[in-house]
Structure formats: C-alpha cells, structure tokens
Design an enzyme around this catalytic site. Structure first.
Site, PDB file in Angstrom:
ATOM      1  N   ASP A 179     -77.576 -20.531 -12.061  1.00 36.10           N
ATOM      2  CA  ASP A 179     -76.371 -20.692 -11.261  1.00 36.10           C
ATOM      3  C   ASP A 179     -76.709 -21.497 -10.015  1.00 36.10           C
ATOM      4  O   ASP A 179     -77.707 -21.202  -9.319  1.00 36.10           O
ATOM      5  CB  ASP A 179     -75.834 -19.302 -10.870  1.00 36.10           C
ATOM      6  CG  ASP A 179     -74.473 -19.366 -10.215  1.00 36.10           C
ATOM      7  OD1 ASP A 179     -73.473 -19.223 -10.927  1.00 36.10           O
ATOM      8  OD2 ASP A 179     -74.422 -19.553  -8.983  1.00 36.10           O
ATOM      9  N   ILE A 180     -75.902 -22.523  -9.716  1.00 37.76           N
ATOM     10  CA  ILE A 180     -76.111 -23.325  -8.509  1.00 37.76           C
ATOM     11  C   ILE A 180     -75.757 -22.485  -7.291  1.00 37.76           C
ATOM     12  O   ILE A 180     -74.666 -21.898  -7.217  1.00 37.76           O
ATOM     13  CB  ILE A 180     -75.260 -24.599  -8.542  1.00 37.76           C
ATOM     14  CG1 ILE A 180     -75.667 -25.471  -9.738  1.00 37.76           C
ATOM     15  CG2 ILE A 180     -75.405 -25.384  -7.238  1.00 37.76           C
ATOM     16  CD1 ILE A 180     -74.801 -26.703  -9.927  1.00 37.76           C
ATOM     17  N   ASN A 187     -68.253 -27.468  -2.665  1.00 37.40           N
ATOM     18  CA  ASN A 187     -66.890 -27.949  -2.943  1.00 37.40           C
ATOM     19  C   ASN A 187     -66.027 -27.936  -1.698  1.00 37.40           C
ATOM     20  O   ASN A 187     -65.280 -28.882  -1.424  1.00 37.40           O
ATOM     21  CB  ASN A 187     -66.243 -27.084  -4.029  1.00 37.40           C
ATOM     22  CG  ASN A 187     -66.551 -27.576  -5.430  1.00 37.40           C
ATOM     23  OD1 ASN A 187     -66.882 -28.741  -5.630  1.00 37.40           O
ATOM     24  ND2 ASN A 187     -66.443 -26.703  -6.406  1.00 37.40           N
ATOM     25  N   ASP A 196     -68.481 -32.309  -8.586  1.00 44.22           N
ATOM     26  CA  ASP A 196     -68.689 -32.782  -9.967  1.00 44.22           C
ATOM     27  C   ASP A 196     -69.992 -33.567 -10.093  1.00 44.22           C
ATOM     28  O   ASP A 196     -70.722 -33.436 -11.081  1.00 44.22           O
ATOM     29  CB  ASP A 196     -67.514 -33.665 -10.394  1.00 44.22           C
ATOM     30  CG  ASP A 196     -66.244 -32.866 -10.646  1.00 44.22           C
ATOM     31  OD1 ASP A 196     -66.312 -31.622 -10.692  1.00 44.22           O
ATOM     32  OD2 ASP A 196     -65.173 -33.499 -10.800  1.00 44.22           O
ATOM     33  N   GLU A 222     -70.214 -23.208 -12.208  1.00 41.57           N
ATOM     34  CA  GLU A 222     -71.524 -23.747 -11.843  1.00 41.57           C
ATOM     35  C   GLU A 222     -72.657 -22.996 -12.541  1.00 41.57           C
ATOM     36  O   GLU A 222     -73.810 -23.083 -12.122  1.00 41.57           O
ATOM     37  CB  GLU A 222     -71.709 -23.672 -10.323  1.00 41.57           C
ATOM     38  CG  GLU A 222     -71.834 -22.276  -9.761  1.00 41.57           C
ATOM     39  CD  GLU A 222     -70.503 -21.594  -9.458  1.00 41.57           C
ATOM     40  OE1 GLU A 222     -70.499 -20.643  -8.658  1.00 41.57           O
ATOM     41  OE2 GLU A 222     -69.473 -22.025 -10.013  1.00 41.57           O
TER      42      GLU A 222
END
Length: 307
Positions: A179-180, A187, A196, A222
């Site tokens: 997971d980022i 965002n 993106d 993500e």
C-alpha cells in the site's frame, strides 16, 4: 497470404500454383495428403488450403476430416477448398460434411477459382479480426485501466491458480500486499492526475524488481498484490524489501512536481497452500501491522498451513 496447394497431378499442380502466384498468393505446393497434413501442423502453416480430392495417402476428404477433428482451435481456423472431378450430389455433400468450406468441380474456370479463393481470404481476414477483438476485450476485462497490471478479480483468479499449482507440485507460494503510504495526502496536495502518475510509476518500479512470471495486480485504490510462485517467506521478504527500496529510491516527478513516495508491505507465505481467503487475510494483517508501526516497512505473517 500463404496458400497450401495439394495435388498429386504435376501438371494440374503447376498450373494452379501459377494462377495463385499471379493473383498475389504465396503458394506452398505438395503432392500428397500426407505432405499436406504435415504442413498444416506447422507453427506458421498456411490458413487457406486448396486440396485435390483424390491423392496418395490421405485424400482430400480424409484430410478435411482430420483437420476439423484434430485441429479444432477457434483461434486458428483453416479454410479448405476441395478440387474434385466428382459431380454427384452425394459425393459433394460428403466432402462438405467432412469439413470442406467450399469445393470446385474439375475442369474449372480460373476466374471462378480466383473468386472462391478470394472469398476464403476474406473470411480468414474477418476471423483474424474477430479473434484480435476478442483478445483485446479479454485483456481489458482482466487489466486495470490505469496501470495495465491485473485488476482485483483477475489477480484473485491467478492466485487461485497458483495455489492449485503449489498444492499439486508441493512448492512454496507467497503473497505480498502493498500500500502506498499517505496516498490520500498526495491526491489532496497535488491533485488526482499527479496521483495517477504516482500509481503508474509505482507499478513500473514493482515490475522492475519482480521475476517475469510473478503476478502483479492492483487490488484497489493505492493497494497492490504481488503473487510469488515458488517463493518461501524469507525470499518473499527479500523481494518486498527490494520493492520498498525501489519505490522510495527517488521521487516521482510529474512536470514541475516532485513527490517522495514510500510503501508498506505485508508478507504471507503459504506453507502447504491454505485457502485463498486465509492467505489474503494474513497478508492484509501483516500490511496493517506495517502501517501501525511507522509505515515504509515490511511485516510478515506467520506461515500458514492447510487445516
């Protein structure tokens, strides 16, 4: 287009081959049904065949029947034209029932042969376009539109397949859930277009680390899954650490924007291949542990065994 011509009569074979070449076809000529069958089994075999009915070995009808019975692949269709001196309705019906797409009665008008071969070429072209369209749809149905890796459903299907393989072959299997970190903040700060770019670049860096047969999928938002066939827990941790290092090695740039990116990972190793849900849950729990203990790190779940 390549055309296979099978005729045991040398004069007839030479004449028909000359006509076909005059019309722009690349002709592969043989003198028996057995030779024709050998050619059709080749990897780059002609897809259009003009076959004499009466030949040594396999005759034209037997060859048609053999092609339809033993080479039924819907992605590789052969268009078969029978040349015959037989004129009875029963014999012609028998030839078509054996799998011929068309037939011509000898002696034939060259212009008619030209038209009938052209029809075969057009049908094969349409078939190839249909197969390509189906393949494109199949690809789109299994891929994440943004990153190009497997989508959630396709990744789960691949995991199920790899679990089955691990059971059959008694091989290890591991799963990474990744997971980022702080992606919502990325965002909110830079906008979704930059987000993106971060997602796409993260996938590119993951793919640069894993093996060609490992499976990468976007699990949602993500979050990503990496399936590592034939990898035990220790190997999976090393892969996860390499991915983590590759993602954080340098910022992701989008125009004038530069974003530092890290990710957290959970590792679950399937000892003797447990249920799919249990493996995903274990990797998820390890991922959440990595998040809770500071992010930008790899945590592992206990090795799972089947009940």
């Amino acid at each position: 287009m390549r055309v296979l011509l099978a005729d045991d009569d040398a004069v007839s074979r030479k004449m028909v081959a000359a006509m076909l070449r005059k019309w722009g076809y690349d002709v592969f000529a043989v003198s028996s049904g057995d030779e024709a069958w050998a050619v059709l089994q080749g990897r780059d075999a002609p897809r259009l065949a003009v076959l004499d009915w009466v030949m040594p070995g396999l005759d034209g009808v037997e060859l048609c029947r053999k092609v339809r019975r033993e080479m039924p692949g819907k992605d590789r269709y052969f268009y078969l034209i029978l040349l015959t001196a037989k004129t009875s309705r029963e014999e012609i019906v028998a030839g078509l029932e054996a799998g011929a797409d068309d037939y011509m009665v000898k002696p034939f008008d060259p212009s008619e042969l030209h038209v009938r071969v052209g029809i075969g070429k057009r049908i094969l072209t349409l078939h190839e376009e249909l197969v390509a369209a189906q393949e494109a749809l199949r690809f789109q149905a299994t891929r994440d539109a943004l990153t190009g890796v497997y989508n959630r459903g396709a990744a789960l299907k691949r995991l199920e397949e790899e679990l089955d393989r691990a059971r059959r072959e008694c091989k290890p299997l591991s799963v990474l859930m990744m997971d980022i970190d702080h992606f919502k903040k990325i965002n909110d700060t830079y906008g979704h277009l930059v987000g993106d770019t971060v997602l796409k670049e993260t996938v590119r860096r993951i793919q640069g680390v894993v093996r060609s047969y490992d499976v990468v999928g976007r699990f949602g938002g993500e979050e990503f899954v990496v399936i590592l066939p034939n990898a035990d827990g220790d190997m999976a941790v090393r892969v996860a650490e390499r991915i983590r290092a590759a993602v954080s090695a340098r910022p992701v740039t989008d125009g004038a924007v530069s974003v530092s990116v890290t990710l957290s990972a959970g590792v679950a190793a399937a000892g003797t291949a447990p249920a799919l849900d249990a493996l995903i849950q274990a990797a998820d729990e390890a991922l959440y542990q990595a998040k809770r203990t500071g992010r930008n790190r790899v945590c592992t779940a206990p090795t799972l065994c089947a009940a």
